[in-house]
Design a protein around this motif. Structure first.
Motif, mmCIF file in Angstrom:
data_model
loop_
_atom_site.group_PDB
_atom_site.id
_atom_site.type_symbol
_atom_site.label_atom_id
_atom_site.label_comp_id
_atom_site.label_asym_id
_atom_site.label_seq_id
_atom_site.Cartn_x
_atom_site.Cartn_y
_atom_site.Cartn_z
ATOM 1 N N LEU A 248 -10.605 -1.433 1.833
ATOM 2 C CA LEU A 248 -10.925 -0.032 1.565
ATOM 3 C C LEU A 248 -12.251 0.127 0.825
ATOM 4 O O LEU A 248 -12.872 1.182 0.887
ATOM 5 N N TYR B 70 -0.051 5.360 1.432
ATOM 6 C CA TYR B 70 -1.321 5.466 2.163
ATOM 7 C C TYR B 70 -1.316 4.587 3.409
ATOM 8 O O TYR B 70 -1.884 4.950 4.462
ATOM 9 N N THR B 71 -0.660 3.425 3.341
ATOM 10 C CA THR B 71 -0.566 2.557 4.513
ATOM 11 C C THR B 71 0.228 3.233 5.621
ATOM 12 O O THR B 71 -0.154 3.198 6.799
ATOM 13 N N GLY C 3 0.803 -1.225 0.000
ATOM 14 C CA GLY C 3 0.000 0.000 0.000
ATOM 15 C C GLY C 3 0.829 1.264 0.000
ATOM 16 O O GLY C 3 0.297 2.352 -0.246
ATOM 17 N N GLN D 17 -1.834 6.152 7.069
ATOM 18 C CA GLN D 17 -2.974 5.644 7.845
ATOM 19 C C GLN D 17 -2.527 5.097 9.181
ATOM 20 O O GLN D 17 -3.193 5.318 10.206
ATOM 21 N N TYR E 221 -4.315 8.065 -0.074
ATOM 22 C CA TYR E 221 -4.636 7.049 -1.071
ATOM 23 C C TYR E 221 -5.126 7.697 -2.364
ATOM 24 O O TYR E 221 -4.701 7.328 -3.461
ATOM 25 N N SER F 211 -5.149 -2.055 -1.316
ATOM 26 C CA SER F 211 -6.387 -1.400 -0.876
ATOM 27 C C SER F 211 -7.508 -2.415 -0.711
ATOM 28 O O SER F 211 -8.351 -2.278 0.175
ATOM 29 N N PHE G 79 -0.394 -1.548 -5.505
ATOM 30 C CA PHE G 79 -1.041 -0.500 -4.724
ATOM 31 C C PHE G 79 -2.550 -0.761 -4.616
ATOM 32 O O PHE G 79 -3.140 -0.670 -3.532
#
Length: 453
Positions: free
Chosen positions: A320, A80-81, A77, A84, A96, A315, A311
Protein backbone atom coordinates in the motif's frame (compact mmCIF):
# COMPACT_ATOMS: atom_id res chain seq x y z
CA UNK A 1 1.42 -4.36 -6.43
CA UNK A 2 2.01 -6.86 -3.64
CA UNK A 3 4.85 -6.93 -1.23
CA UNK A 4 4.02 -10.39 -0.04
CA UNK A 5 7.28 -11.92 -1.12
CA UNK A 6 9.16 -9.82 1.39
CA UNK A 7 6.79 -10.51 4.26
CA UNK A 8 7.40 -12.88 7.10
CA UNK A 9 4.57 -15.22 8.05
CA UNK A 10 2.67 -14.60 11.27
CA UNK A 11 2.59 -17.45 13.78
CA UNK A 12 -0.54 -19.57 13.44
CA UNK A 13 -0.68 -20.30 17.16
CA UNK A 14 -4.12 -19.05 18.26
CA UNK A 15 -7.29 -21.03 18.82
CA UNK A 16 -10.86 -19.73 18.99
CA UNK A 17 -10.75 -18.88 22.70
CA UNK A 18 -7.38 -17.12 22.35
CA UNK A 19 -8.90 -14.86 19.70
CA UNK A 20 -12.00 -14.31 21.83
CA UNK A 21 -9.91 -13.30 24.89
CA UNK A 22 -7.86 -10.80 22.91
CA UNK A 23 -10.86 -9.40 21.05
CA UNK A 24 -13.15 -9.05 24.08
CA UNK A 25 -10.26 -7.41 25.91
CA UNK A 26 -9.94 -4.97 23.01
CA UNK A 27 -13.61 -4.06 23.30
CA UNK A 28 -13.09 -3.81 27.08
CA UNK A 29 -16.74 -3.88 28.21
CA UNK A 30 -15.86 -2.43 31.62
CA UNK A 31 -14.16 0.67 30.29
CA UNK A 32 -16.86 0.98 27.63
CA UNK A 33 -19.43 1.19 30.42
CA UNK A 34 -17.35 3.54 32.56
CA UNK A 35 -15.75 5.73 29.86
CA UNK A 36 -18.11 5.71 26.84
CA UNK A 37 -21.59 4.93 28.26
CA UNK A 38 -21.66 8.10 30.44
CA UNK A 39 -22.05 10.15 27.22
CA UNK A 40 -25.29 8.28 26.48
CA UNK A 41 -26.54 8.61 30.08
CA UNK A 42 -25.84 12.36 30.21
CA UNK A 43 -27.57 12.90 26.85
CA UNK A 44 -30.49 10.45 27.02
CA UNK A 45 -30.89 9.60 30.73
CA UNK A 46 -32.49 6.20 31.17
CA UNK A 47 -33.15 6.25 27.41
CA UNK A 48 -29.57 5.04 27.11
CA UNK A 49 -30.94 1.55 27.84
CA UNK A 50 -33.01 1.57 24.64
CA UNK A 51 -30.05 3.05 22.74
CA UNK A 52 -27.93 0.08 23.82
CA UNK A 53 -30.75 -2.35 22.95
CA UNK A 54 -31.12 -0.94 19.43
CA UNK A 55 -27.34 -0.87 19.02
CA UNK A 56 -27.21 -4.50 20.15
CA UNK A 57 -29.65 -5.52 17.39
CA UNK A 58 -27.55 -3.73 14.78
CA UNK A 59 -24.39 -5.25 16.27
CA UNK A 60 -25.79 -8.79 15.99
CA UNK A 61 -26.64 -8.21 12.33
CA UNK A 62 -23.22 -6.69 11.69
CA UNK A 63 -21.41 -9.52 13.50
CA UNK A 64 -23.09 -11.96 11.12
CA UNK A 65 -21.73 -9.91 8.20
CA UNK A 66 -18.24 -9.88 9.73
CA UNK A 67 -18.42 -13.62 10.42
CA UNK A 68 -19.32 -14.52 6.84
CA UNK A 69 -16.88 -12.06 5.27
CA UNK A 70 -14.03 -12.90 7.66
CA UNK A 71 -14.42 -16.63 7.03
CA UNK A 72 -14.44 -16.11 3.25
CA UNK A 73 -11.63 -13.51 3.14
CA UNK A 74 -9.26 -14.28 6.07
CA UNK A 75 -6.57 -11.61 6.19
CA UNK A 76 -4.83 -9.44 8.77
CA UNK A 77 -5.97 -6.51 6.63
CA UNK A 78 -9.53 -7.11 7.76
CA UNK A 79 -12.13 -4.74 6.36
CA UNK A 80 -9.97 -3.01 3.79
CA UNK A 81 -8.82 -6.31 2.26
CA UNK A 82 -12.42 -7.50 1.98
CA UNK A 83 -13.66 -4.27 0.39
CA UNK A 84 -10.68 -4.10 -1.99
CA UNK A 85 -11.22 -7.65 -3.20
CA UNK A 86 -14.90 -6.98 -3.85
CA UNK A 87 -14.95 -3.39 -5.14
CA UNK A 88 -11.42 -2.49 -6.20
CA UNK A 89 -8.53 -0.40 -4.97
CA UNK A 90 -10.34 2.96 -4.63
CA UNK A 91 -12.95 1.52 -2.27
CA UNK A 92 -10.31 -0.50 -0.45
CA UNK A 93 -8.15 2.56 0.19
CA UNK A 94 -11.13 4.50 1.51
CA UNK A 95 -12.02 1.68 3.90
CA UNK A 96 -8.38 1.47 4.93
CA UNK A 97 -8.38 5.14 5.95
CA UNK A 98 -11.68 4.81 7.83
CA UNK A 99 -10.38 1.88 9.85
CA UNK A 100 -6.95 3.46 10.30
CA UNK A 101 -8.48 6.60 11.83
CA UNK A 102 -10.62 4.53 14.18
CA UNK A 103 -7.68 2.41 15.25
CA UNK A 104 -5.53 5.49 15.84
CA UNK A 105 -8.10 7.31 17.95
CA UNK A 106 -9.59 4.49 20.05
CA UNK A 107 -6.48 3.91 22.24
CA UNK A 108 -6.31 7.67 22.89
CA UNK A 109 -10.03 7.82 23.70
CA UNK A 110 -9.71 5.01 26.23
CA UNK A 111 -6.39 6.16 27.70
CA UNK A 112 -7.63 9.73 28.17
CA UNK A 113 -10.44 8.45 30.36
CA UNK A 114 -8.15 6.21 32.40
CA UNK A 115 -6.69 8.92 34.69
CA UNK A 116 -10.04 9.49 36.39
CA UNK A 117 -10.12 5.92 37.64
CA UNK A 118 -6.44 5.73 38.56
CA UNK A 119 -6.83 8.89 40.66
CA UNK A 120 -10.02 7.54 42.26
CA UNK A 121 -8.27 4.28 43.14
CA UNK A 122 -5.11 5.85 44.57
CA UNK A 123 -6.49 9.12 45.86
CA UNK A 124 -4.03 11.00 43.64
CA UNK A 125 -4.35 13.85 41.19
CA UNK A 126 -2.27 12.73 38.22
CA UNK A 127 -2.61 14.69 34.99
CA UNK A 128 -4.86 12.88 32.51
CA UNK A 129 -2.53 13.44 29.53
CA UNK A 130 0.48 12.10 31.45
CA UNK A 131 -1.37 8.98 32.58
CA UNK A 132 -2.71 8.42 29.07
CA UNK A 133 0.77 8.75 27.57
CA UNK A 134 2.32 6.26 30.03
CA UNK A 135 -0.51 3.76 29.46
CA UNK A 136 -0.19 4.00 25.68
CA UNK A 137 3.61 3.63 25.68
CA UNK A 138 3.54 0.60 28.02
CA UNK A 139 0.75 -1.02 26.00
CA UNK A 140 2.70 -0.75 22.77
CA UNK A 141 5.81 -2.14 24.44
CA UNK A 142 3.85 -5.18 25.64
CA UNK A 143 2.22 -5.49 22.21
CA UNK A 144 5.58 -6.45 20.68
CA UNK A 145 5.67 -9.64 22.77
CA UNK A 146 4.69 -13.05 21.43
CA UNK A 147 1.00 -13.21 20.42
CA UNK A 148 0.36 -16.21 22.70
CA UNK A 149 1.81 -14.25 25.63
CA UNK A 150 -0.52 -11.38 24.81
CA UNK A 151 -3.47 -13.77 24.75
CA UNK A 152 -2.59 -15.00 28.26
CA UNK A 153 -2.02 -11.46 29.59
CA UNK A 154 -5.28 -10.12 28.20
CA UNK A 155 -7.13 -13.23 29.41
CA UNK A 156 -5.90 -12.69 32.97
CA UNK A 157 -6.89 -9.02 32.93
CA UNK A 158 -10.23 -9.95 31.38
CA UNK A 159 -11.04 -12.21 34.34
CA UNK A 160 -10.49 -9.20 36.65
CA UNK A 161 -12.70 -7.08 34.41
CA UNK A 162 -15.52 -9.63 34.64
CA UNK A 163 -15.22 -9.60 38.45
CA UNK A 164 -15.55 -5.80 38.53
CA UNK A 165 -18.64 -5.88 36.34
CA UNK A 166 -20.20 -8.60 38.49
CA UNK A 167 -19.76 -6.35 41.53
CA UNK A 168 -21.48 -3.52 39.64
CA UNK A 169 -24.34 -5.84 38.63
CA UNK A 170 -24.74 -7.03 42.23
CA UNK A 171 -24.80 -3.47 43.56
CA UNK A 172 -27.45 -2.31 41.09
CA UNK A 173 -29.82 -5.27 41.20
CA UNK A 174 -29.55 -5.79 44.97
CA UNK A 175 -30.30 -2.11 45.72
CA UNK A 176 -32.95 -1.10 43.14
CA UNK A 177 -34.23 2.46 43.52
CA UNK A 178 -35.99 2.74 40.17
CA UNK A 179 -38.82 0.74 38.62
CA UNK A 180 -38.49 -1.08 35.33
CA UNK A 181 -40.68 1.66 33.83
CA UNK A 182 -37.65 3.97 33.59
CA UNK A 183 -36.27 1.58 30.97
CA UNK A 184 -39.39 1.26 28.82
CA UNK A 185 -40.62 4.86 29.39
CA UNK A 186 -37.26 6.64 29.63
CA UNK A 187 -36.64 10.00 31.25
CA UNK A 188 -33.89 12.56 30.90
CA UNK A 189 -32.91 15.92 32.34
CA UNK A 190 -34.78 18.86 30.78
CA UNK A 191 -33.67 22.49 30.45
CA UNK A 192 -35.16 23.38 33.83
CA UNK A 193 -33.22 20.67 35.66
CA UNK A 194 -36.21 18.35 36.06
CA UNK A 195 -37.10 15.04 34.41
CA UNK A 196 -38.92 14.76 31.09
CA UNK A 197 -39.67 12.04 28.52
CA UNK A 198 -36.79 11.30 26.17
CA UNK A 199 -37.45 12.21 22.51
CA UNK A 200 -36.99 9.25 20.18
CA UNK A 201 -34.47 11.25 18.11
CA UNK A 202 -32.12 11.50 21.09
CA UNK A 203 -32.39 7.77 21.73
CA UNK A 204 -31.47 7.11 18.09
CA UNK A 205 -28.60 9.60 18.21
CA UNK A 206 -27.14 7.74 21.20
CA UNK A 207 -27.30 4.45 19.27
CA UNK A 208 -24.10 5.67 17.59
CA UNK A 209 -22.40 6.04 20.98
CA UNK A 210 -23.66 2.61 22.02
CA UNK A 211 -22.30 1.09 18.80
CA UNK A 212 -18.96 2.73 19.54
CA UNK A 213 -19.14 1.18 23.01
CA UNK A 214 -19.74 -2.30 21.54
CA UNK A 215 -17.24 -1.77 18.73
CA UNK A 216 -14.34 -4.19 18.43
CA UNK A 217 -15.92 -7.64 18.13
CA UNK A 218 -15.18 -7.58 14.39
CA UNK A 219 -11.49 -6.95 15.11
CA UNK A 220 -11.08 -10.72 15.43
CA UNK A 221 -10.60 -10.69 11.65
CA UNK A 222 -7.21 -8.99 12.12
CA UNK A 223 -6.04 -12.14 13.92
CA UNK A 224 -7.05 -14.50 11.10
CA UNK A 225 -3.44 -15.18 10.12
CA UNK A 226 -2.47 -15.85 13.74
CA UNK A 227 -5.00 -18.72 14.03
CA UNK A 228 -4.40 -22.46 13.68
CA UNK A 229 -7.37 -22.61 11.32
CA UNK A 230 -9.38 -19.82 9.72
CA UNK A 231 -12.73 -20.07 7.97
CA UNK A 232 -15.53 -21.25 10.21
CA UNK A 233 -13.47 -21.04 13.48
CA UNK A 234 -12.93 -17.32 12.81
CA UNK A 235 -16.68 -16.85 12.28
CA UNK A 236 -17.36 -18.60 15.61
CA UNK A 237 -14.82 -16.35 17.38
CA UNK A 238 -16.50 -13.20 16.03
CA UNK A 239 -20.02 -14.27 17.02
CA UNK A 240 -18.95 -15.53 20.45
CA UNK A 241 -17.14 -12.25 21.10
CA UNK A 242 -20.25 -10.25 20.17
CA UNK A 243 -22.47 -12.25 22.54
CA UNK A 244 -20.03 -11.81 25.43
CA UNK A 245 -19.59 -8.08 24.77
CA UNK A 246 -23.30 -7.26 24.59
CA UNK A 247 -24.06 -9.16 27.80
CA UNK A 248 -21.08 -7.66 29.64
CA UNK A 249 -22.21 -4.13 28.77
CA UNK A 250 -26.01 -4.25 28.68
CA UNK A 251 -26.51 -6.08 32.00
CA UNK A 252 -24.30 -3.72 34.10
CA UNK A 253 -25.83 -0.66 32.40
CA UNK A 254 -29.31 -1.92 33.31
CA UNK A 255 -28.21 -2.56 36.90
CA UNK A 256 -26.76 0.96 37.20
CA UNK A 257 -29.91 2.64 35.86
CA UNK A 258 -32.21 0.64 38.16
CA UNK A 259 -29.91 1.09 41.14
CA UNK A 260 -29.51 4.87 40.75
CA UNK A 261 -30.97 6.63 43.82
CA UNK A 262 -31.90 9.63 41.66
CA UNK A 263 -32.20 9.88 37.89
CA UNK A 264 -31.89 13.65 38.19
CA UNK A 265 -28.58 13.46 40.03
CA UNK A 266 -27.44 10.68 37.70
CA UNK A 267 -27.97 12.87 34.62
CA UNK A 268 -26.41 15.92 36.29
CA UNK A 269 -23.27 14.10 37.40
CA UNK A 270 -20.08 14.55 35.40
CA UNK A 271 -19.29 10.93 36.31
CA UNK A 272 -22.70 9.19 36.46
CA UNK A 273 -21.33 5.67 36.91
CA UNK A 274 -19.17 6.58 39.90
CA UNK A 275 -22.14 8.46 41.37
CA UNK A 276 -24.20 5.26 41.46
CA UNK A 277 -21.37 3.10 42.83
CA UNK A 278 -20.55 5.62 45.56
CA UNK A 279 -24.21 5.90 46.57
CA UNK A 280 -24.81 2.14 46.65
CA UNK A 281 -21.47 0.98 48.02
CA UNK A 282 -18.80 2.58 50.15
CA UNK A 283 -15.60 4.55 49.43
CA UNK A 284 -13.37 1.49 49.72
CA UNK A 285 -15.46 -0.51 47.26
CA UNK A 286 -15.56 2.47 44.90
CA UNK A 287 -11.76 2.64 44.96
CA UNK A 288 -11.42 -1.09 44.29
CA UNK A 289 -13.79 -0.84 41.32
CA UNK A 290 -11.91 2.21 40.02
CA UNK A 291 -8.66 0.23 40.15
CA UNK A 292 -10.29 -2.59 38.20
CA UNK A 293 -11.58 -0.18 35.57
CA UNK A 294 -8.13 1.37 35.15
CA UNK A 295 -6.59 -2.07 34.63
CA UNK A 296 -9.33 -2.96 32.15
CA UNK A 297 -8.50 0.15 30.11
CA UNK A 298 -4.83 -0.83 30.15
CA UNK A 299 -5.78 -4.34 29.06
CA UNK A 300 -7.98 -3.00 26.27
CA UNK A 301 -5.22 -0.92 24.80
CA UNK A 302 -2.82 -3.89 24.84
CA UNK A 303 -5.36 -5.93 22.89
CA UNK A 304 -6.05 -3.09 20.47
CA UNK A 305 -2.31 -2.63 19.89
CA UNK A 306 -2.03 -6.30 18.90
CA UNK A 307 -4.88 -5.90 16.41
CA UNK A 308 -3.64 -2.55 15.07
CA UNK A 309 -0.18 -3.91 14.36
CA UNK A 310 -1.62 -6.73 12.24
CA UNK A 311 -3.70 -4.24 10.29
CA UNK A 312 -0.68 -2.06 9.51
CA UNK A 313 1.48 -5.13 8.76
CA UNK A 314 -1.07 -6.24 6.15
CA UNK A 315 -0.93 -2.87 4.40
CA UNK A 316 2.84 -3.22 4.02
CA UNK A 317 2.56 -6.79 2.79
CA UNK A 318 -0.06 -5.70 0.22
CA UNK A 319 2.19 -2.91 -1.05
CA UNK A 320 0.00 0.00 0.00
CA UNK A 321 2.96 2.34 0.61
CA UNK A 322 6.34 2.96 -1.00
CA UNK A 323 8.88 0.14 -1.15
CA UNK A 324 10.93 1.20 1.88
CA UNK A 325 7.95 1.59 4.20
CA UNK A 326 6.35 -1.63 2.96
CA UNK A 327 9.52 -3.58 3.74
CA UNK A 328 9.69 -2.04 7.23
CA UNK A 329 6.06 -2.81 8.05
CA UNK A 330 6.38 -6.51 7.27
CA UNK A 331 9.44 -7.05 9.45
CA UNK A 332 8.80 -9.58 12.20
CA UNK A 333 10.59 -9.61 15.55
CA UNK A 334 13.27 -12.36 15.43
CA UNK A 335 12.25 -13.73 18.84
CA UNK A 336 8.53 -12.99 19.19
CA UNK A 337 7.45 -13.30 15.56
CA UNK A 338 5.39 -10.10 15.80
CA UNK A 339 5.31 -7.11 13.41
CA UNK A 340 7.36 -4.89 15.72
CA UNK A 341 7.95 -1.99 13.32
CA UNK A 342 4.24 -1.74 12.55
CA UNK A 343 3.54 -1.81 16.29
CA UNK A 344 5.96 1.02 17.07
CA UNK A 345 4.78 3.15 14.13
CA UNK A 346 1.23 3.02 15.48
CA UNK A 347 2.51 4.07 18.90
CA UNK A 348 3.69 7.51 17.76
CA UNK A 349 0.34 9.05 16.66
CA UNK A 350 -1.51 7.27 19.47
CA UNK A 351 0.87 8.83 22.00
CA UNK A 352 0.52 12.30 20.48
CA UNK A 353 -3.29 12.08 20.52
CA UNK A 354 -3.28 11.55 24.28
CA UNK A 355 -2.46 15.24 24.69
CA UNK A 356 -5.97 16.05 23.46
CA UNK A 357 -7.83 15.99 26.78
CA UNK A 358 -11.30 16.47 25.27
CA UNK A 359 -12.70 12.95 25.21
CA UNK A 360 -15.92 14.12 23.55
CA UNK A 361 -14.05 15.60 20.59
CA UNK A 362 -12.08 12.38 20.10
CA UNK A 363 -15.29 10.33 20.18
CA UNK A 364 -17.72 12.40 18.11
CA UNK A 365 -16.36 12.16 14.56
CA UNK A 366 -15.06 8.63 15.21
CA UNK A 367 -18.69 7.48 15.56
CA UNK A 368 -19.47 8.88 12.09
CA UNK A 369 -16.51 7.02 10.57
CA UNK A 370 -17.54 3.88 12.43
CA UNK A 371 -21.05 3.95 10.93
CA UNK A 372 -19.67 4.51 7.42
CA UNK A 373 -17.34 1.53 7.86
CA UNK A 374 -20.18 -0.64 9.20
CA UNK A 375 -22.43 0.19 6.26
CA UNK A 376 -19.59 -0.61 3.85
CA UNK A 377 -19.23 -4.05 5.44
CA UNK A 378 -22.98 -4.63 5.14
CA UNK A 379 -22.82 -3.80 1.42
CA UNK A 380 -19.83 -6.15 1.09
CA UNK A 381 -21.83 -8.95 2.68
CA UNK A 382 -24.58 -8.40 0.09
CA UNK A 383 -22.17 -8.77 -2.83
CA UNK A 384 -19.63 -11.30 -1.57
CA UNK A 385 -21.79 -14.36 -2.28
CA UNK A 386 -21.98 -13.36 -5.93
CA UNK A 387 -18.22 -13.90 -6.33
CA UNK A 388 -16.35 -17.16 -6.87
CA UNK A 389 -14.84 -17.01 -3.36
CA UNK A 390 -15.62 -20.01 -1.15
CA UNK A 391 -17.73 -19.11 1.89
CA UNK A 392 -17.11 -21.58 4.76
CA UNK A 393 -19.77 -19.84 6.87
CA UNK A 394 -23.16 -18.59 5.70
CA UNK A 395 -25.08 -16.20 7.92
CA UNK A 396 -28.69 -17.17 8.66
CA UNK A 397 -31.50 -15.23 6.96
CA UNK A 398 -29.21 -13.61 4.40
CA UNK A 399 -29.58 -10.82 3.23
CA UNK A 400 -31.72 -9.56 6.13
CA UNK A 401 -28.78 -8.90 8.55
CA UNK A 402 -27.07 -6.74 5.91
CA UNK A 403 -30.26 -4.77 5.32
CA UNK A 404 -30.74 -4.30 9.08
CA UNK A 405 -27.25 -2.76 9.31
CA UNK A 406 -27.84 -0.52 6.29
CA UNK A 407 -31.22 0.73 7.49
CA UNK A 408 -30.36 1.00 11.18
CA UNK A 409 -26.90 2.39 10.60
CA UNK A 410 -28.11 4.76 7.89
CA UNK A 411 -30.89 6.19 10.04
CA UNK A 412 -28.53 6.59 12.99
CA UNK A 413 -25.94 8.27 10.76
CA UNK A 414 -28.56 10.66 9.37
CA UNK A 415 -29.69 11.56 12.90
CA UNK A 416 -26.12 12.19 14.03
CA UNK A 417 -25.14 14.23 10.98
CA UNK A 418 -28.04 16.62 11.55
CA UNK A 419 -26.53 17.71 14.85
CA UNK A 420 -22.83 17.23 14.05
CA UNK A 421 -20.42 20.13 14.30
CA UNK A 422 -18.84 21.63 11.21
CA UNK A 423 -15.48 20.44 12.53
CA UNK A 424 -16.61 16.79 12.58
CA UNK A 425 -17.99 17.03 9.05
CA UNK A 426 -14.81 18.67 7.78
CA UNK A 427 -12.64 15.94 9.32
CA UNK A 428 -14.73 13.17 7.73
CA UNK A 429 -14.77 14.99 4.38
CA UNK A 430 -11.00 15.43 4.63
CA UNK A 431 -10.50 11.70 5.18
CA UNK A 432 -12.62 10.90 2.13
CA UNK A 433 -10.78 13.48 0.01
CA UNK A 434 -7.40 12.11 1.13
CA UNK A 435 -8.53 8.62 0.15
CA UNK A 436 -9.38 9.80 -3.36
CA UNK A 437 -6.04 11.60 -3.70
CA UNK A 438 -4.20 8.53 -2.44
CA UNK A 439 -5.94 6.39 -5.07
CA UNK A 440 -5.09 8.82 -7.88
CA UNK A 441 -1.45 8.95 -6.73
CA UNK A 442 -1.10 5.17 -6.51
CA UNK A 443 -2.68 4.71 -9.93
CA UNK A 444 -0.22 7.17 -11.42
CA UNK A 445 2.71 5.43 -9.72
CA UNK A 446 1.54 2.06 -11.04
CA UNK A 447 1.21 3.45 -14.58
CA UNK A 448 4.73 4.88 -14.40
CA UNK A 449 6.11 1.56 -13.09
CA UNK A 450 4.33 -0.39 -15.87
CA UNK A 451 5.64 2.03 -18.54
CA UNK A 452 9.23 1.74 -17.30
CA UNK A 453 8.97 -2.05 -17.20
Amino acid sequence: MSNQSNAGQLKGSLGIMDVVMITVSGVTPASSIFVIAPFAIQSAGSGSFLSFIFAGLIAVALALCYAELGAAHPSAGGEYTIVQRLFGQAAGLQMYLFVLCMLLFIPAVLATGAATYLNSALGTNFDSATVALVVVVLSYAIGILDIKTNALVTGAFLALEVLVLLIVVWLGFSHPHQSVDVLTHPQMLDAQGGLADVPFGIIVAMVGTALFSYNGYGAAIYLAEDMHKTGRPLAIAILLTLIIVVLMELVPLTALLLGSPSLTELAKSSDPISYVITQLGNPTLARIISAGIFLSVFNAIIAIVVQNARFLYASGRDGLWNKGLNQALVKLHPKFGTPWVATLLFAIPSALLTFNSNLGELTSFTVIILLLAYMSMAISALFSRHTSTHHPYHMPLWPIPSLVVLLGGGYTLFTILKSSSAKDLMIVAGIIAFGLLMFVFKRQVNKTADASA
